[in-house]
Design a protein around this motif. Structure first.
Motif, short mmCIF file in Angstrom:
data_model
loop_
_atom_site.label_atom_id
_atom_site.label_comp_id
_atom_site.label_asym_id
_atom_site.label_seq_id
_atom_site.Cartn_x
_atom_site.Cartn_y
_atom_site.Cartn_z
N SER A 1 -13.27 -8.64 7.45
CA SER A 1 -12.47 -8.38 8.65
C SER A 1 -11.35 -7.42 8.28
N LYS A 2 -11.23 -6.35 9.10
CA LYS A 2 -10.19 -5.35 8.83
C LYS A 2 -8.85 -5.72 9.46
N GLN A 3 -8.89 -6.56 10.47
CA GLN A 3 -7.65 -6.99 11.14
C GLN A 3 -7.17 -8.27 10.47
N VAL A 4 -6.28 -8.10 9.51
CA VAL A 4 -5.82 -9.21 8.69
C VAL A 4 -4.43 -9.65 9.15
N VAL A 5 -4.28 -10.95 9.34
CA VAL A 5 -2.97 -11.53 9.65
C VAL A 5 -2.24 -11.70 8.32
N THR A 6 -1.21 -10.91 8.11
CA THR A 6 -0.48 -10.92 6.85
C THR A 6 0.95 -11.40 7.03
N LEU A 7 1.55 -11.76 5.92
CA LEU A 7 2.96 -12.11 5.88
C LEU A 7 3.67 -11.12 4.98
N ARG A 8 4.93 -10.76 5.36
CA ARG A 8 5.71 -9.82 4.58
C ARG A 8 6.49 -10.56 3.49
N ALA A 9 6.54 -9.91 2.33
CA ALA A 9 7.19 -10.55 1.19
C ALA A 9 8.67 -10.81 1.44
N GLN A 10 9.30 -9.97 2.27
CA GLN A 10 10.73 -10.13 2.51
C GLN A 10 11.04 -11.14 3.61
N GLN A 11 10.02 -11.61 4.34
CA GLN A 11 10.28 -12.61 5.36
C GLN A 11 10.77 -13.90 4.72
N TYR B 1 -2.81 -16.95 4.15
CA TYR B 1 -2.24 -15.67 4.59
C TYR B 1 -1.92 -14.81 3.37
N PRO B 2 -2.46 -13.58 3.31
CA PRO B 2 -2.05 -12.67 2.25
C PRO B 2 -0.58 -12.28 2.42
N VAL B 3 0.11 -12.23 1.33
CA VAL B 3 1.51 -11.80 1.33
C VAL B 3 1.56 -10.40 0.75
N VAL B 4 2.13 -9.46 1.53
CA VAL B 4 2.17 -8.05 1.12
C VAL B 4 3.59 -7.54 1.16
N ASP B 5 3.82 -6.43 0.45
CA ASP B 5 5.14 -5.82 0.49
C ASP B 5 5.16 -4.78 1.59
N GLU B 6 6.20 -3.95 1.62
CA GLU B 6 6.35 -2.99 2.70
C GLU B 6 5.29 -1.89 2.67
N ARG B 7 4.56 -1.73 1.53
CA ARG B 7 3.50 -0.73 1.42
C ARG B 7 2.11 -1.34 1.54
N MET B 8 2.03 -2.55 2.06
CA MET B 8 0.77 -3.28 2.21
C MET B 8 0.08 -3.55 0.88
N ARG B 9 0.86 -3.67 -0.18
CA ARG B 9 0.32 -4.02 -1.48
C ARG B 9 0.31 -5.53 -1.64
N LEU C 1 -4.11 -3.73 0.27
CA LEU C 1 -4.91 -4.69 1.04
C LEU C 1 -5.62 -3.96 2.17
N VAL C 2 -6.96 -4.13 2.27
CA VAL C 2 -7.73 -3.45 3.31
C VAL C 2 -8.50 -4.42 4.20
N GLY C 3 -8.49 -5.71 3.87
CA GLY C 3 -9.23 -6.66 4.70
C GLY C 3 -9.23 -8.04 4.08
N ILE C 4 -10.02 -8.93 4.69
CA ILE C 4 -10.17 -10.28 4.16
C ILE C 4 -11.60 -10.74 4.44
#
Length: 610
Positions: free
Chosen positions: A474-484, A505-513, A577-580
């Protein structure tokens, strides 16, 4: 090779944002140092199995001389040359009594064919065969055959080789898959050492023991088989086991006849399977312990042996005579009938014996009779009774064992007649077809099927290995931001029921890493302060797959780490991150496979295409 292994290890050690090693799928190498070690063990196993085969043949010769000629000798002789008269009933009974004792107080696994027992260990017991089988099976088989049992030495040798391979796999540190490879290598080496047929031995191991076709198992088995064949050549020479005069190129009509003979052999194979197990079922109803059953079967061996001495023992000479057309039609019919009665009754009684040589004898004899009959009626058709015997021999075994390629190649390797290959392929293929239609299980799998063990008959490419993760993720991934903060995420979980019901939930930074993954339980059960950033809650190593990884890699990774979903990152940029991908995405691959196997009308196919 070493550089590839180092590169693979380095690739698996990417660092996550929190400085800890990330968990990506391991790189699967076709050839590595471990396979080289396995090949070395397989070569040693080939030498050992070949020596064991020679020892078994010497033991058979010894017991044959002792039982039928009352002398101590290791010279190979045929029990058919005995002058015992009605006393010929005694040796089989004594031998059966000894085998009954060995089976009851040693191991009941020595009873029967040998190959089905090895198949069962592969399928149910991680290829673990008890160590005592390495000597109990060959000794019991030597006694059985040496006292007149109508069996071939190849079945016990194959069983002994497989036991040696399994024992080696238990003595050294191996996986279940590697142990299965060693078991199959030992079995193939045993067959190659008996018949000098290394290629068909490898095919037999693939079709009846490995149930797969991949380099990691094929290469060690091939090396073991070739090694055993080389040892045999050094001891006995390179002459074919069943020499035949050079054959002529078959005519088109003759080929059709040989294929028809194969079809008849398929019907016979199904009938033999059912009759053999019907006899075995009849023994099951006897009101005496199974230890005494072989003695009843021995009465059939001795009684038939009195009227037809050539049914006693391995009877390889009978196969050679049939392939060379040395039997008259009536003599061949008599030998085939007597051999089948003696073999089926004694095998059904639970004694120690094999199936290959008796099937070869019956098949060659029947093929010779049919070939002689048709040649007398249609002399201009170019039907060679010797080729008919060759096709009958291989086709009956193909139908009874469902080892199609092994049967055809075996007949070629043991005769070295290349012009017989075309009739062999057609006859064996038709026999396999008819036997499968008439009998669900083969002669070798019926026993284990009755115990609830399913032996694979189709070796398909793994569909999971043909699909890239990127195509099903799935390309539409519900993610959480590391700074939240923890408070922000908990508020979101309460306010957005549609997207907040995911388990992870994948946790990503501001660059979607990708930084890591937090589960719903992690977020709700956390005891940290409400203003704690999510980055500080990530304690588990990131577990992910690449978009170019296969669905099999993803499934193995899920099982290995006990997770139900995996973040998908770009191969070009491993942190992006490109999907799940989830378990249901993996299962969708099998949905595609089922859809591909559905039969649809051509008109519907064109409508779908339009």
């Amino acid at each position: 090779m070493a550089n590839k292994a180092k590169q693979a290890k380095k690739t698996n050690q990417h660092q996550s944002n929190n400085g800890e090693a990330a968990q990506e799928p391991p790189v699967r190498l076709v050839v590595d140092a471990r396979l080289m070690q396995l090949c070395c063990w397989a070569v040693g196993l080939g030498i050992t199995a070949a020596i064991a085969a020679q020892i078994l043949l010497l033991l058979i010769a010894f017991f044959t001389n002792l039982a039928f000629f009352q002398r101590f000798s290791f010279i190979t002789v045929s029990p058919a040359d005995n002058q015992m008269g009605w006393w010929v009933l005694v040796p089989p009974i004594i031998g059966a009594f000894i085998i009954g004792l060995m089976a009851r107080y040693g191991s009941s696994a020595i009873r029967g064919h040998g190959i089905p027992e090895a198949m069962e260990q592969v399928l149910t017991n991680e290829s673990r065969i008890p160590a005592r089988m390495t000597w109990l099976k060959p000794l019991s088989a030597a006694i059985s055959i040496g006292t007149g049992g109508p069996f071939g030495s190849e079945g016990p040798i194959i069983a002994t080789g497989s036991a040696l391979g399994s024992l080696l796999g238990q003595l050294i540190r191996t996986t279940a898959g590697e142990r299965k490879t060693l078991l199959a290598a030992g079995a193939a080496a045993g067959m190659a050492a008996t018949f000098g047929a290394p290629v068909s031995a490898v095919l037999l191991a693939i079709e009846l023991l490995l149930f797969e076709f991949r380099p990691r198992s094929l290469i060690p088995v091939a090396l073991a088989s070739v090694t055993a064949a080389a040892v045999r050549i050094g001891i006995e020479g390179a002459d074919p086991v069943f020499p035949m005069p050079d054959l002529a190129t078959p005519t088109a009509v003759a080929i059709l006849v040989y294929v028809a003979i194969g079809a008849l052999m398929g019907v016979m194979a199904a009938a033999i399977t059912k009759i053999t197990y019907a006899i075995e079922d009849a023994f099951e109803h006897l009101p005496i312990h199974w230890m005494w059953w072989p003695m009843i079967g021995a009465l059939a061996i001795g009684g038939v042996g009195y009227f037809a001495p050539r049914t006693l023992g391995v009877g390889y000479a009978n196969i050679s005579d049939a392939l060379n057309g040395n039997f008259a039609m009536q003599a061949a019919i008599f030998l085939v009938g007597m051999k089948f009665i003696s073999w089926s009754v004694s095998l059904g009684s639970g004694t120690s014996g094999g199936t290959l040589a008796p099937l070869f004898t019956v098949g060659a004899g029947l093929g010779l009779v049919i070939g002689q009959f048709l040649n007398s009626i249609f002399p201009a058709a170019g039907i060679d009774p010797r080729v008919a015997a060759l096709v009958g021999m291989a086709a009956l075994f193909a139908g009874a064992s469902r080892a199609l390629l092994a049967s055809a190649v075996f007949a070629f390797e043991t005769t070295l007649q290349p012009l017989g290959l075309l009739p062999l392929l057609g006859g064996c293929g038709m026999s396999y077809l008819l036997a499968s239609l008439l009998c669900r299980n083969s002669l070798l799998t019926e026993k284990i099927a009755r115990r609830g063990v399913h032996a694979p008959v189709e070796y398909l490419t793994d569909h999971l290995d043909q699909v890239a993760v990127g195509s099903i993720a799935s390309k539409q991934v519900v993610t959480l931001r590391a700074q939240q903060t923890l408070a922000e995420v908990r508020k979101w979980l309460d306010s957005d029921p549609e997207h907040s019901q995911h388990q992870g939930y994948p946790v990503v930074d501001e660059r979607m890493r990708l930084i890591g993954v937090l589960t719903r339980r992690n977020l709700l059960a956390a005891t940290e302060a409400a203003d704690t950033p999510l980055r500080n809650l990530v304690t588990r190593f990131p577990i992910y797959v690449y978009d170019t990884s296969t669905a099999r890699d993803a499934a193995d990774h899920m099982v290995r780490h006990d997770v139900g979903r995996l973040p998908v990152v770009s191969r070009a940029n491993p942190k992006l991150l490109v999907g799940i991908v989830t378990r249901s995405d993996i299962l969708s691959v099998y949905e595609r496979r089922l859809r591909e196997t559905e039969s649809i009308h051509p008109r519907e196919h064109w409508q779908r295409s339009a």
